[in-house]
Design a protein around this motif. Structure first.
Motif, PDB file in Angstrom:
ATOM      1  N   ALA A   1     -55.022  62.709  -9.891  1.00 22.52           N
ATOM      2  CA  ALA A   1     -53.816  62.861 -10.704  1.00 22.52           C
ATOM      3  C   ALA A   1     -53.404  61.564 -11.389  1.00 22.52           C
ATOM      4  O   ALA A   1     -52.731  61.596 -12.430  1.00 22.52           O
ATOM      5  CB  ALA A   1     -52.670  63.373  -9.840  1.00 22.52           C
ATOM      6  N   LYS A   2     -53.784  60.429 -10.848  1.00 20.09           N
ATOM      7  CA  LYS A   2     -53.398  59.154 -11.458  1.00 20.09           C
ATOM      8  C   LYS A   2     -53.809  59.100 -12.922  1.00 20.09           C
ATOM      9  O   LYS A   2     -53.090  58.523 -13.760  1.00 20.09           O
ATOM     10  CB  LYS A   2     -54.024  57.995 -10.693  1.00 20.09           C
ATOM     11  CG  LYS A   2     -53.379  57.735  -9.337  1.00 20.09           C
ATOM     12  CD  LYS A   2     -54.090  56.604  -8.593  1.00 20.09           C
ATOM     13  CE  LYS A   2     -53.447  56.372  -7.235  1.00 20.09           C
ATOM     14  NZ  LYS A   2     -54.154  55.294  -6.469  1.00 20.09           N
ATOM     15  N   ASP A   3     -54.955  59.702 -13.256  1.00 21.43           N
ATOM     16  CA  ASP A   3     -55.405  59.740 -14.645  1.00 21.43           C
ATOM     17  C   ASP A   3     -55.015  61.034 -15.347  1.00 21.43           C
ATOM     18  O   ASP A   3     -54.609  61.023 -16.510  1.00 21.43           O
ATOM     19  CB  ASP A   3     -56.929  59.594 -14.710  1.00 21.43           C
ATOM     20  CG  ASP A   3     -57.393  58.181 -14.427  1.00 21.43           C
ATOM     21  OD1 ASP A   3     -56.563  57.255 -14.490  1.00 21.43           O
ATOM     22  OD2 ASP A   3     -58.590  58.002 -14.127  1.00 21.43           O
ATOM     23  N   LEU A   4     -55.152  62.159 -14.643  1.00 15.04           N
ATOM     24  CA  LEU A   4     -55.063  63.456 -15.299  1.00 15.04           C
ATOM     25  C   LEU A   4     -53.680  64.084 -15.243  1.00 15.04           C
ATOM     26  O   LEU A   4     -53.345  64.909 -16.097  1.00 15.04           O
ATOM     27  CB  LEU A   4     -56.085  64.423 -14.681  1.00 15.04           C
ATOM     28  CG  LEU A   4     -57.549  63.992 -14.771  1.00 15.04           C
ATOM     29  CD1 LEU A   4     -58.449  65.079 -14.182  1.00 15.04           C
ATOM     30  CD2 LEU A   4     -57.959  63.696 -16.209  1.00 15.04           C
ATOM     31  N   ALA A   5     -52.902  63.742 -14.243  1.00 19.80           N
ATOM     32  CA  ALA A   5     -51.564  64.343 -14.109  1.00 19.80           C
ATOM     33  C   ALA A   5     -50.648  63.364 -13.385  1.00 19.80           C
ATOM     34  O   ALA A   5     -50.240  63.606 -12.243  1.00 19.80           O
ATOM     35  CB  ALA A   5     -51.652  65.664 -13.346  1.00 19.80           C
ATOM     36  N   PRO A   6     -50.307  62.235 -14.028  1.00 13.95           N
ATOM     37  CA  PRO A   6     -49.552  61.184 -13.337  1.00 13.95           C
ATOM     38  C   PRO A   6     -48.218  61.665 -12.775  1.00 13.95           C
ATOM     39  O   PRO A   6     -47.701  61.071 -11.825  1.00 13.95           O
ATOM     40  CB  PRO A   6     -49.373  60.100 -14.411  1.00 13.95           C
ATOM     41  CG  PRO A   6     -49.718  60.750 -15.708  1.00 13.95           C
ATOM     42  CD  PRO A   6     -50.672  61.841 -15.402  1.00 13.95           C
ATOM     43  N   TRP A   7     -47.657  62.717 -13.349  1.00 12.73           N
ATOM     44  CA  TRP A   7     -46.396  63.262 -12.849  1.00 12.73           C
ATOM     45  C   TRP A   7     -46.549  63.900 -11.459  1.00 12.73           C
ATOM     46  O   TRP A   7     -45.552  64.119 -10.774  1.00 12.73           O
ATOM     47  CB  TRP A   7     -45.865  64.297 -13.830  1.00 12.73           C
ATOM     48  CG  TRP A   7     -46.901  65.339 -14.204  1.00 12.73           C
ATOM     49  CD1 TRP A   7     -47.169  66.503 -13.554  1.00 12.73           C
ATOM     50  CD2 TRP A   7     -47.808  65.259 -15.300  1.00 12.73           C
ATOM     51  NE1 TRP A   7     -48.189  67.179 -14.169  1.00 12.73           N
ATOM     52  CE2 TRP A   7     -48.598  66.445 -15.253  1.00 12.73           C
ATOM     53  CE3 TRP A   7     -48.034  64.338 -16.321  1.00 12.73           C
ATOM     54  CZ2 TRP A   7     -49.604  66.708 -16.194  1.00 12.73           C
ATOM     55  CZ3 TRP A   7     -49.019  64.602 -17.257  1.00 12.73           C
ATOM     56  CH2 TRP A   7     -49.798  65.767 -17.184  1.00 12.73           C
ATOM     57  N   ASP A   8     -47.810  64.160 -11.038  1.00 10.29           N
ATOM     58  CA  ASP A   8     -48.046  64.765  -9.722  1.00 10.29           C
ATOM     59  C   ASP A   8     -48.293  63.730  -8.624  1.00 10.29           C
ATOM     60  O   ASP A   8     -48.340  64.087  -7.444  1.00 10.29           O
ATOM     61  CB  ASP A   8     -49.267  65.690  -9.770  1.00 10.29           C
ATOM     62  CG  ASP A   8     -48.981  67.015 -10.452  1.00 10.29           C
ATOM     63  OD1 ASP A   8     -47.799  67.360 -10.595  1.00 10.29           O
ATOM     64  OD2 ASP A   8     -49.960  67.696 -10.835  1.00 10.29           O
ATOM     65  N   VAL A   9     -48.490  62.479  -8.998  1.00 10.51           N
ATOM     66  CA  VAL A   9     -48.952  61.492  -8.024  1.00 10.51           C
ATOM     67  C   VAL A   9     -47.971  61.331  -6.875  1.00 10.51           C
ATOM     68  O   VAL A   9     -48.343  61.366  -5.689  1.00 10.51           O
ATOM     69  CB  VAL A   9     -49.215  60.134  -8.707  1.00 10.51           C
ATOM     70  CG1 VAL A   9     -49.518  59.064  -7.659  1.00 10.51           C
ATOM     71  CG2 VAL A   9     -50.367  60.244  -9.694  1.00 10.51           C
ATOM     72  N   GLU A  10     -46.701  61.159  -7.175  1.00 12.23           N
ATOM     73  CA  GLU A  10     -45.721  60.915  -6.119  1.00 12.23           C
ATOM     74  C   GLU A  10     -45.664  62.082  -5.142  1.00 12.23           C
ATOM     75  O   GLU A  10     -45.606  61.889  -3.916  1.00 12.23           O
ATOM     76  CB  GLU A  10     -44.346  60.674  -6.729  1.00 12.23           C
ATOM     77  CG  GLU A  10     -43.282  60.361  -5.683  1.00 12.23           C
ATOM     78  CD  GLU A  10     -41.917  60.070  -6.289  1.00 12.23           C
ATOM     79  OE1 GLU A  10     -40.989  59.726  -5.528  1.00 12.23           O
ATOM     80  OE2 GLU A  10     -41.786  60.183  -7.526  1.00 12.23           O
ATOM     81  N   LYS A  11     -45.695  63.297  -5.677  1.00 12.91           N
ATOM     82  CA  LYS A  11     -45.637  64.480  -4.821  1.00 12.91           C
ATOM     83  C   LYS A  11     -46.770  64.495  -3.819  1.00 12.91           C
ATOM     84  O   LYS A  11     -46.553  64.683  -2.608  1.00 12.91           O
ATOM     85  CB  LYS A  11     -45.680  65.736  -5.691  1.00 12.91           C
ATOM     86  CG  LYS A  11     -45.809  67.033  -4.912  1.00 12.91           C
ATOM     87  CD  LYS A  11     -45.931  68.226  -5.856  1.00 12.91           C
ATOM     88  CE  LYS A  11     -46.052  69.530  -5.100  1.00 12.91           C
ATOM     89  NZ  LYS A  11     -46.147  70.703  -6.010  1.00 12.91           N
ATOM     90  N   TYR A  12     -47.985  64.278  -4.298  1.00 10.48           N
ATOM     91  CA  TYR A  12     -49.134  64.399  -3.397  1.00 10.48           C
ATOM     92  C   TYR A  12     -49.313  63.165  -2.532  1.00 10.48           C
ATOM     93  O   TYR A  12     -49.852  63.261  -1.415  1.00 10.48           O
ATOM     94  CB  TYR A  12     -50.391  64.762  -4.190  1.00 10.48           C
ATOM     95  CG  TYR A  12     -50.313  66.175  -4.715  1.00 10.48           C
ATOM     96  CD1 TYR A  12     -50.292  67.247  -3.829  1.00 10.48           C
ATOM     97  CD2 TYR A  12     -50.194  66.441  -6.070  1.00 10.48           C
ATOM     98  CE1 TYR A  12     -50.162  68.542  -4.294  1.00 10.48           C
ATOM     99  CE2 TYR A  12     -50.073  67.735  -6.540  1.00 10.48           C
ATOM    100  CZ  TYR A  12     -50.052  68.787  -5.647  1.00 10.48           C
ATOM    101  OH  TYR A  12     -49.915  70.079  -6.092  1.00 10.48           O
ATOM    102  N   MET A  13     -48.864  62.015  -2.986  1.00  6.49           N
ATOM    103  CA  MET A  13     -48.861  60.857  -2.100  1.00  6.49           C
ATOM    104  C   MET A  13     -47.904  61.093  -0.935  1.00  6.49           C
ATOM    105  O   MET A  13     -48.221  60.775   0.229  1.00  6.49           O
ATOM    106  CB  MET A  13     -48.474  59.595  -2.867  1.00  6.49           C
ATOM    107  CG  MET A  13     -49.581  59.079  -3.778  1.00  6.49           C
ATOM    108  SD  MET A  13     -51.044  58.518  -2.883  1.00  6.49           S
ATOM    109  CE  MET A  13     -50.420  57.006  -2.145  1.00  6.49           C
ATOM    110  N   ASN A  14     -46.733  61.649  -1.222  1.00  6.07           N
ATOM    111  CA  ASN A  14     -45.795  61.954  -0.141  1.00  6.07           C
ATOM    112  C   ASN A  14     -46.393  62.976   0.827  1.00  6.07           C
ATOM    113  O   ASN A  14     -46.276  62.835   2.053  1.00  6.07           O
ATOM    114  CB  ASN A  14     -44.474  62.475  -0.714  1.00  6.07           C
ATOM    115  CG  ASN A  14     -43.642  61.380  -1.358  1.00  6.07           C
ATOM    116  OD1 ASN A  14     -43.765  60.212  -0.993  1.00  6.07           O
ATOM    117  ND2 ASN A  14     -42.796  61.746  -2.311  1.00  6.07           N
TER     118      ASN A  14
END
Length: 809
Positions: free
Chosen positions: A531-544
């Motif tokens: 997601a860091k490249d393809l969907a940066p808006w999802d990164v925080e959600k999946y990191m959590n």
């Protein structure tokens, strides 16, 4: 940079010249893993395939056997050390546990078909073997008690068999279309024969047809294999047969609770009909001047015509040795030459055998079925026999990406295409059907590992990320499997109904609560990386979400004087610690608290956030003490069964969850202890012998762990981190990323007592970290120079390997 490129080009040229002159197949022992700790029994061994095959081939031609000791029976690869031969068949898995899959499209040489032989009952004609089997890359030979010598070899979709009969004996070949590998103990996941057809061409020299089978370990849907068989000489008599199917089976027609019937012979064509009758043919040669019968067989998932085309294109002559040599040539060119070491008399032959045998076993599966997908039309490649992602994501697939980038790109595209047409990527897949899911949705880990290590090519990564999102967000429908009726075991994450609202997998609403919590956390970390490249808006959600393993951490729970463990937690939020023992996991199976490893082991399995894990265990000293403890003899309290039958430590290298654990000393900057522990494991449990691996080889997963160990490296999955170990060879030339060269050298190496790292140079520069980045050596190639000695030294003074998922909830 220009000088480095020229040096790499020189290394590549020299390596290619050496490879052309060396037959590395002579250092392959294809029987490593054929036996377990009980002499003569396959139980507890590698469950390997033995026979004729090429890298990632569809056909794996070998014998099928039946073991007399039903309690310890292990027929998964067809071959067993002392089992009775029931057939020679065209398809097998390798290294897999659980109920058998395949063992289909079969022949059996017989010296009589008269009573008491009943061709519908293989116990009336099965054969013990006489003397020792001969097994080599691309070739297998055995002698049956009937006096028939069987030789065979295999190509990509075809095989060749040669039967030499005793002088003066009858010569028959039985083609039993209904044959398959059984599970001697029965169960809900056994294979079943569901019908077929056979047609004899005029003169009886050629037969065509198909068979349909279902079930097996992955509880698979019916799959159909078409066959085209040919004999070198036309038989004097060829006749089809038909008989009622009396095999017990669920949901399909059979002649229930009846004894084996007698076959009824027919003419040129026979079909099973709606009652799934058993069918086949018997071919007879009365010519007494020749004792040899040769047969070539092609298989296809599309049509009999295509099976014939494969047979004719891949095996052009009746010279079995030519097919065997072609297989050897392919293995040398496409696999063994990727890692080149000196093979002169100065080398330890056992280490050569372990290296090249391990390369062999990790390339038997999955199966490249490109152009052979019977389910949908697609321009994407097609692969099957991912058996399973749970086993191979930890270190096998990274090695595929490094050594076999073209094949691996094709695999990744196939995984995504399965999602595109079937709704989910597989965790396991065989017989063109998804299943089973042992833990998380581990195709996510495979895709993320490939992505962060730079695989692009023709992969549609936008679609790949969508496939990963489906795994992360959509709970699959419940398959109500007898294996685990609580949720789907076919695909996806069956416990999302816990994971998303609760932040963990609960022990009262779901099975495998501890192991699935750990795996789901890594799966979500995998999504965050892509997601860091393809969907940066999802990164925080999946990191959590990747940190939600912490919700099962019982900070104050103590066991064996260690405090802080993963522990069962109820859906209401309370920990269920009554009589809890993290060194036990029930049967460590589908409906237990954790799968194939104890919570004590899973408590070490957080590769994306080792920093938090070490803190939770009480800091570096407490972490080291706990890590030391699991290597102590007789610490295991769990009956490991076949998954570690000769292991008495909590640390179980025979099971994949523990693969990275002995390297975790790196994270407290004690690299020498990682070297000590991993070498101890390798030397104790991996041997050039039938009992040569510590459990199921799991599609080559155990073998790939050993390869990394011998290279002196180990990858951290879903990251670009590669841990530095200690190589087993003084000079290694690896072909990486298609056409680049990585050269690994070691001065002062003595595998008996001088293997601890004293210093390292990477690409000619002094190196003070105990880890590398993938790009340092695996994209353009490069060099690693080790100086080794007999003393454990603190050579690595740089920062410890990263914890890119570091987050405390």
């Amino acid at each position: 940079m220009a000088v480095r490129s020229r040096l790499i080009a020189i290394f590549t040229f020299l390596a290619g010249s050496v490879a052309a002159q060396v037959d590395y197949s002579q250092y392959v022992n294809v029987l490593i893993g054929s036996e377990g700790p009980y002499p003569g029994q396959a139980f507890g061994g590698g469950d390997i395939f033995v026979g004729g095959a090429v890298p990632f081939g569809v056909a794996k031609v070998g014998i099928d056997t039946y073991e007399d000791n039903v309690t310890l029976s292990t027929l998964n690869g067809g071959y067993t050390p002392q089992g009775r031969v029931t057939a020679i068949s065209m398809m097998h898995e390798s290294g897999t546990g659980g109920p058998a899959k395949y063992g289909v499209v079969a022949q059996m040489p017989l010296t009589t078909i008269d009573a008491p032989v009943n061709i519908l009952d293989n116990s009336t004609y099965w054969q013990r073997r006489v003397g020792n089997d001969t097994a080599q890359v691309g070739y297998f030979k055995t002698e049956l008690e009937s006096g028939v010598t069987v030789e065979l070899s295999g190509a990509r979709h075809s095989g060749i068999m040669q039967y030499t009969y005793p002088q003066g004996s009858e010569k028959h070949v039985l083609v039993d279309v209904s044959h398959y590998l059984p599970d001697e103990n029965g169960g809900s996941a056994v294979q079943v024969f569901l019908g077929g057809q056979i047609e004899l061409q005029p003169g009886g020299k050629v037969y065509t047809g198909y068979g349909t089978w279902g079930g097996g370990w992955n509880e698979g849907a019916p799959f159909t294999v078409f066959v085209c068989g040919e004999f070198e000489e036309a038989p004097d008599q060829a006749q089809t047969f038909r008989g009622r199917n009396t095999d017990p089976m669920q949901r399909y027609h059979t002649f229930s609770n009846e004894p084996y019937q007698q076959a009824m012979y027919g003419n040129l064509t026979e079909a099973s009909g709606p009652l799934n009758d058993r069918i086949g043919a018997v071919f007879t040669w009365s010519n007494t001047s020749s004792t040899t019968v040769r047969s070539r067989v092609g298989i296809s998932f599309i049509s009999a015509d295509k099976a014939c085309a494969f047979k004719n294109a891949e095996i052009k002559s009746w010279d079995l040795n030519a097919t065997a040599q072609a297989a050897v040539d392919e293995w040398n060119a496409d696999v063994f030459s990727k890692i080149q070491v000196a093979t002169d008399d100065s080398q330890n032959r056992t280490n050569l055998v372990l290296l090249y045998s391990s390369l062999y076993f990790m390339h038997l599966m999955p199966s490249d079925r490109t152009g052979e997908n019977p389910l949908w039309q697609s321009s994407e490649p097609s692969w099957d026999d991912f058996y399973t992602a749970w086993d191979i994501f930890r270190c096998t697939t990274t090695l595929y990406q490094i050594l076999q980038p073209s094949y691996y790109e094709s695999m990744i595209r196939a995984l995504i295409d399965i999602w595109r047409w079937e709704g989910y990527m597989p965790d396991g897949r065989s017989g063109n059907y998804n299943g089973l899911v042992q833990g998380g949705s581990n195709a996510d880990n495979i895709l993320a590992d490939a992505y962060v290590r730079g695989l692009r090519g023709e992969v549609n990564w936008t679609a790949g990320y969508q496939a990963m999102l489906k795994d992360a967000e959509v709970q699959p429908y419940n398959t109500f499997s007898f294996t685990d009726p609580s949720a789907s075991v076919k695909e996806g994450r069956g416990a999302l109904n816990d994971w998303i609202p609760l932040g963990y997998v609960s022990s009262d609403r779901s099975t495998r609560a501890v192991s699935r919590t750990v795996e789901y956390a890594l799966n979500d970390f995998a999504l965050a990386q892509v997601a860091k490249d393809l969907a940066p808006w999802d990164v925080e959600k999946y990191m959590n979400r990747s940190a939600q393993w912490q919700n099962l951490w019982a900070h104050d729970f103590t066991s064996l004087n260690f405090t802080g463990f993963l522990a069962p937690r109820l859906a209401n939020g309370t920990f269920n610690l009554t009589d809890y023992n993290p060194t036990l996991c029930g049967g460590c199976e589908w409906q237990d608290i954790s799968y194939e490893a104890t919570p004590f082991e899973y408590s070490f399995t957080i590769p994306h956030d080792m920093q938090t894990l070490i803190d939770f265990m009480g800091g570096e000293q407490a972490f080291e003490e706990r890590l030391d403890y699991i290597f102590q003899a007789n610490t295991s309290q769990q009956n490991l069964g076949a998954n570690g039958a000769a292991i008495n430590t909590i640390m179980n290298i025979g099971n994949e969850p523990d693969f990275a654990t002995p390297y975790e000393y790196h994270y407290i900057n004690k690299q020498a202890k990682s070297v000590e522990r991993t070498r101890q494991l390798a030397n104790t449990y991996f041997h050039d012998a039938p009992f040569g691996v510590p459990g199921n080889s799991d599609a080559g997963a155990l073998n790939s762990w050993l390869i990394w160990q011998m290279l002196g490296l180990y990858p951290v999955v879903t990251q670009t981190t590669i841990l530095i170990g200690s190589p087993w060879f003084s000079d290694i030339n690896m072909t990486v990323n298609g056409n680049r060269t990585l050269r690994i050298t070691a001065t002062g190496l003595d595998n008996a007592d001088s293997y601890y790292v004293q210093s390292v140079k990477v690409n000619g520069q002094p190196w003070t970290k105990n880890w590398l980045d993938h790009a340092d050596i695996m994209i353009e190639g490069g060099s690693i120079e080790f100086e080794l000695g007999s003393e454990m030294t603190a050579w690595a003074t740089g920062e410890v390997p990263p914890s890119p998922g570091h987050l405390v909830l």
